[in-house]
Design a protein around this motif. Structure first.
Motif, PDB file in Angstrom:
ATOM      1  N   VAL A  21       0.894  -0.853  -0.241  1.00  0.00           N
ATOM      2  CA  VAL A  21      -0.463  -0.332   0.198  1.00  0.00           C
ATOM      3  C   VAL A  21       0.770   1.216  -0.024  1.00  0.00           C
ATOM      4  O   VAL A  21       0.547   2.289  -1.041  1.00  0.00           O
ATOM      5  N   GLU A  22       1.381   1.625   0.918  1.00  0.00           N
ATOM      6  CA  GLU A  22       2.601   2.632   0.433  1.00  0.00           C
ATOM      7  C   GLU A  22       3.224   2.960  -0.495  1.00  0.00           C
ATOM      8  O   GLU A  22       3.924   3.837  -1.160  1.00  0.00           O
ATOM      9  N   LYS A  23       3.762   1.469  -1.239  1.00  0.00           N
ATOM     10  CA  LYS A  23       4.176   1.759  -2.607  1.00  0.00           C
ATOM     11  C   LYS A  23       3.327   2.659  -3.527  1.00  0.00           C
ATOM     12  O   LYS A  23       3.352   3.421  -4.571  1.00  0.00           O
ATOM     13  N   GLU A  24       2.106   2.214  -3.040  1.00  0.00           N
ATOM     14  CA  GLU A  24       1.475   2.531  -3.907  1.00  0.00           C
ATOM     15  C   GLU A  24       0.969   4.575  -4.164  1.00  0.00           C
ATOM     16  O   GLU A  24       0.614   4.532  -5.062  1.00  0.00           O
ATOM     17  N   ILE A  25       1.309   4.621  -2.739  1.00  0.00           N
ATOM     18  CA  ILE A  25       0.082   5.696  -2.259  1.00  0.00           C
ATOM     19  C   ILE A  25       1.498   7.110  -2.279  1.00  0.00           C
ATOM     20  O   ILE A  25       1.786   7.780  -2.561  1.00  0.00           O
ATOM     21  N   GLY A  26       2.685   6.079  -2.521  1.00  0.00           N
ATOM     22  CA  GLY A  26       4.015   7.586  -2.814  1.00  0.00           C
ATOM     23  C   GLY A  26       4.126   7.459  -1.063  1.00  0.00           C
ATOM     24  O   GLY A  26       5.608   8.847  -0.668  1.00  0.00           O
ATOM     25  N   PHE A  27       3.827   7.262   0.297  1.00  0.00           N
ATOM     26  CA  PHE A  27       4.576   7.903   1.263  1.00  0.00           C
ATOM     27  C   PHE A  27       4.215   6.781   2.122  1.00  0.00           C
ATOM     28  O   PHE A  27       3.329   5.888   2.034  1.00  0.00           O
ATOM     29  N   PRO A  28       4.986   6.774   3.343  1.00  0.00           N
ATOM     30  CA  PRO A  28       4.694   5.903   4.072  1.00  0.00           C
ATOM     31  C   PRO A  28       3.705   6.233   5.600  1.00  0.00           C
ATOM     32  O   PRO A  28       2.939   7.110   5.580  1.00  0.00           O
ATOM     33  N   ILE A  29       2.943   5.157   5.581  1.00  0.00           N
ATOM     34  CA  ILE A  29       1.751   5.160   6.271  1.00  0.00           C
ATOM     35  C   ILE A  29       2.500   4.885   8.243  1.00  0.00           C
ATOM     36  O   ILE A  29       1.758   5.680   8.993  1.00  0.00           O
ATOM     37  N   PHE A  30       3.466   4.086   8.303  1.00  0.00           N
ATOM     38  CA  PHE A  30       3.759   4.204   9.821  1.00  0.00           C
ATOM     39  C   PHE A  30       4.844   4.449   9.405  1.00  0.00           C
ATOM     40  O   PHE A  30       5.883   3.878   8.818  1.00  0.00           O
ATOM     41  N   THR A  46       1.421   5.624  13.562  1.00  0.00           N
ATOM     42  CA  THR A  46       1.201   6.568  11.999  1.00  0.00           C
ATOM     43  C   THR A  46       1.338   7.433  12.175  1.00  0.00           C
ATOM     44  O   THR A  46       1.485   8.249  12.983  1.00  0.00           O
ATOM     45  N   THR A  47       1.851   7.967  11.049  1.00  0.00           N
ATOM     46  CA  THR A  47       2.503   9.185  10.181  1.00  0.00           C
ATOM     47  C   THR A  47       0.950  10.041  10.178  1.00  0.00           C
ATOM     48  O   THR A  47      -0.521  10.015   9.963  1.00  0.00           O
ATOM     49  N   ASN A  48       1.158  11.461  10.504  1.00  0.00           N
ATOM     50  CA  ASN A  48       0.235  12.498   9.805  1.00  0.00           C
ATOM     51  C   ASN A  48      -0.530  12.131   8.304  1.00  0.00           C
ATOM     52  O   ASN A  48      -1.946  12.150   8.404  1.00  0.00           O
ATOM     53  N   GLU A  49       0.816  11.703   7.313  1.00  0.00           N
ATOM     54  CA  GLU A  49       0.060  11.605   6.033  1.00  0.00           C
ATOM     55  C   GLU A  49      -0.979  10.121   6.140  1.00  0.00           C
ATOM     56  O   GLU A  49      -1.629  10.268   5.288  1.00  0.00           O
ATOM     57  N   GLY A  50      -0.137   9.268   6.518  1.00  0.00           N
ATOM     58  CA  GLY A  50      -0.849   8.090   7.384  1.00  0.00           C
ATOM     59  C   GLY A  50      -2.237   8.236   7.696  1.00  0.00           C
ATOM     60  O   GLY A  50      -3.268   7.703   7.490  1.00  0.00           O
ATOM     61  N   LYS A  51      -2.359   9.217   8.643  1.00  0.00           N
ATOM     62  CA  LYS A  51      -3.900   9.247   9.229  1.00  0.00           C
ATOM     63  C   LYS A  51      -5.167   9.262   8.360  1.00  0.00           C
ATOM     64  O   LYS A  51      -6.324   9.603   8.527  1.00  0.00           O
ATOM     65  N   ALA A  52      -4.603  10.236   7.362  1.00  0.00           N
ATOM     66  CA  ALA A  52      -5.422  11.216   6.573  1.00  0.00           C
ATOM     67  C   ALA A  52      -5.528  10.202   5.653  1.00  0.00           C
ATOM     68  O   ALA A  52      -6.482   9.953   5.103  1.00  0.00           O
ATOM     69  N   PHE A  53      -5.277   8.960   5.187  1.00  0.00           N
ATOM     70  CA  PHE A  53      -5.209   8.160   4.118  1.00  0.00           C
ATOM     71  C   PHE A  53      -5.780   6.993   4.949  1.00  0.00           C
ATOM     72  O   PHE A  53      -6.845   6.478   4.271  1.00  0.00           O
ATOM     73  N   ILE A  54      -5.952   6.865   5.892  1.00  0.00           N
ATOM     74  CA  ILE A  54      -6.928   6.331   6.956  1.00  0.00           C
ATOM     75  C   ILE A  54      -7.980   6.772   7.121  1.00  0.00           C
ATOM     76  O   ILE A  54      -9.063   5.682   6.920  1.00  0.00           O
ATOM     77  N   LYS A  55      -8.082   7.787   7.236  1.00  0.00           N
ATOM     78  CA  LYS A  55      -9.603   8.041   7.358  1.00  0.00           C
ATOM     79  C   LYS A  55     -10.418   7.979   6.763  1.00  0.00           C
ATOM     80  O   LYS A  55     -11.974   7.330   6.575  1.00  0.00           O
ATOM     81  N   LYS A  56      -9.722   8.076   5.058  1.00  0.00           N
ATOM     82  CA  LYS A  56     -10.298   8.221   3.951  1.00  0.00           C
ATOM     83  C   LYS A  56     -10.812   6.091   3.981  1.00  0.00           C
ATOM     84  O   LYS A  56     -11.683   6.557   3.055  1.00  0.00           O
ATOM     85  N   ALA A  57      -9.598   5.974   4.223  1.00  0.00           N
ATOM     86  CA  ALA A  57      -9.465   4.031   4.259  1.00  0.00           C
ATOM     87  C   ALA A  57     -11.071   3.587   4.731  1.00  0.00           C
ATOM     88  O   ALA A  57     -11.241   2.813   4.295  1.00  0.00           O
ATOM     89  N   ILE A  58     -11.017   4.301   5.515  1.00  0.00           N
ATOM     90  CA  ILE A  58     -12.589   3.473   7.161  1.00  0.00           C
ATOM     91  C   ILE A  58     -13.255   4.113   5.887  1.00  0.00           C
ATOM     92  O   ILE A  58     -14.608   2.791   6.277  1.00  0.00           O
TER      93      ILE A  58
END
Length: 295
Positions: free
Chosen positions: A39-48, A57-69
């Motif tokens: 997933v990190e490779k697909e989106i281009g930034f680290p989630i954790f 969870t990174t700040n970018e990861g938190k935003a991504f996970i919020k939408k993923a949920i």
């Protein structure tokens, strides 16, 4: 992007731990780690960010996970609304020797399900290779294997090469089951010499008796009665004098129902292991997890 991979990521965020996420989803830790990497490779930034105590969870990861949920919830709600409730949540095909063992679990299983939960279990006597083939061809989602410890390294490697997840559920010892009226039932521990004059009731194929006879040259009886597998073998013990079967442990309820006794056997090579198997990245439903939890 695979929805199941998103569920892996969401579980890791919730638990802030890859190991706890693996336990929750009934998958291995390496599969969780691999899913996160994909997933990190697909989106281009680290989630954790990995730490000694788990993950953060990174700040970018938190935003991504919020939408993923939100995305996962929409899909689950859609599937729940439009899935035919009369369709079995999963089809379970059973590997050889333990068919009696699983039938014995049905009564216990029923207590774990609500009245509105539907489950159809399809029991078949299949060997291990057939079960794996059915899984790879998407004919079943969940398989159960009963593997002798002596053969376990081979099957673990085979499953890994085919990208199949596996969980080791139990290590069990073979038991001798006989009718309470048989003289054999007066012993607590049985060895193969005690069984020489008895008749073994064995299934047509894939029986414990044949495994030990063919693979380890352990012959316990000169008299063999071939019959169909399953609980039906227990009913024959009362009508056939001096008879027994080899089985995985059975519940007291089942033994009492057939007026049978379960005796320890001290001459068998290695124990048996129950494996649940399913394809890599597949997630078990709550119903499937309930079934697996009682094996």
């Amino acid at each position: 992007m695979d929805l199941n991979l998103l569920k892996y990521v969401i579980a890791t965020d919730k638990n802030q731990s890859i190991s706890k996420a693996a336990d929750e989803l009934y998958v291995s830790q390496p599969n969780i780690s691999k899913a996160i990497q994909i997933v990190e490779k697909e989106i281009g930034f680290p989630i954790f960010t990995r730490t000694s105590r788990g993950v953060t969870t990174t700040n970018e990861g938190k935003a991504f996970i919020k939408k993923a949920i939100k995305l996962v919830k929409v899909f689950d709600d859609f599937a729940d609304e439009f899935t035919n409730k009369n369709i079995s949540p999963f089809s379970l095909n059973v590997a050889h020797q333990k068919i009696i063992y699983l039938e014995d679990k049905f009564e216990e299983l029923s207590h774990h399900f609500q009245k509105d939960e539907y489950l159809n279990i399809n029991l078949q006597e299949k060997d291990e290779d057939e079960i794996i083939d059915l899984l790879l061809k998407d004919k079943i989602k969940l398989g159960i294997l009963c593997i002798n410890e002596n053969d376990l390294p081979y099957f673990k490697r085979l499953l890994q090469l085919n990208n199949i997840n596996f969980n080791v559920k139990n290590t069990l010892k073979i038991k001798v089951i006989t009718h309470a009226s048989n003289q054999l039932g007066t012993n607590n521990i049985i060895n193969k010499n005690d069984l020489n004059s008895y008749t073994v009731i064995a299934s047509d194929k894939n029986d414990f008796y044949y495994y030990y006879e063919e693979k380890h040259q352990i012959n316990t009886s000169s008299n063999i009665l071939k019959t169909n597998g399953g609980i039906g073998k227990l009913s024959l013990l009362a009508s056939i004098p001096n008879s027994y079967i080899l089985s995985l442990p059975l519940s007291d309820t089942t033994l009492q129902s057939y007026d049978c006794k379960m005796l320890s056997f001290d001459n068998i090579v290695n124990d048996w292991v129950i494996l649940t198997i399913y394809k890599k990245y597949d997630l078990l439903t709550d119903l499937e997890k309930k079934f697996v939890s009682i094996l």
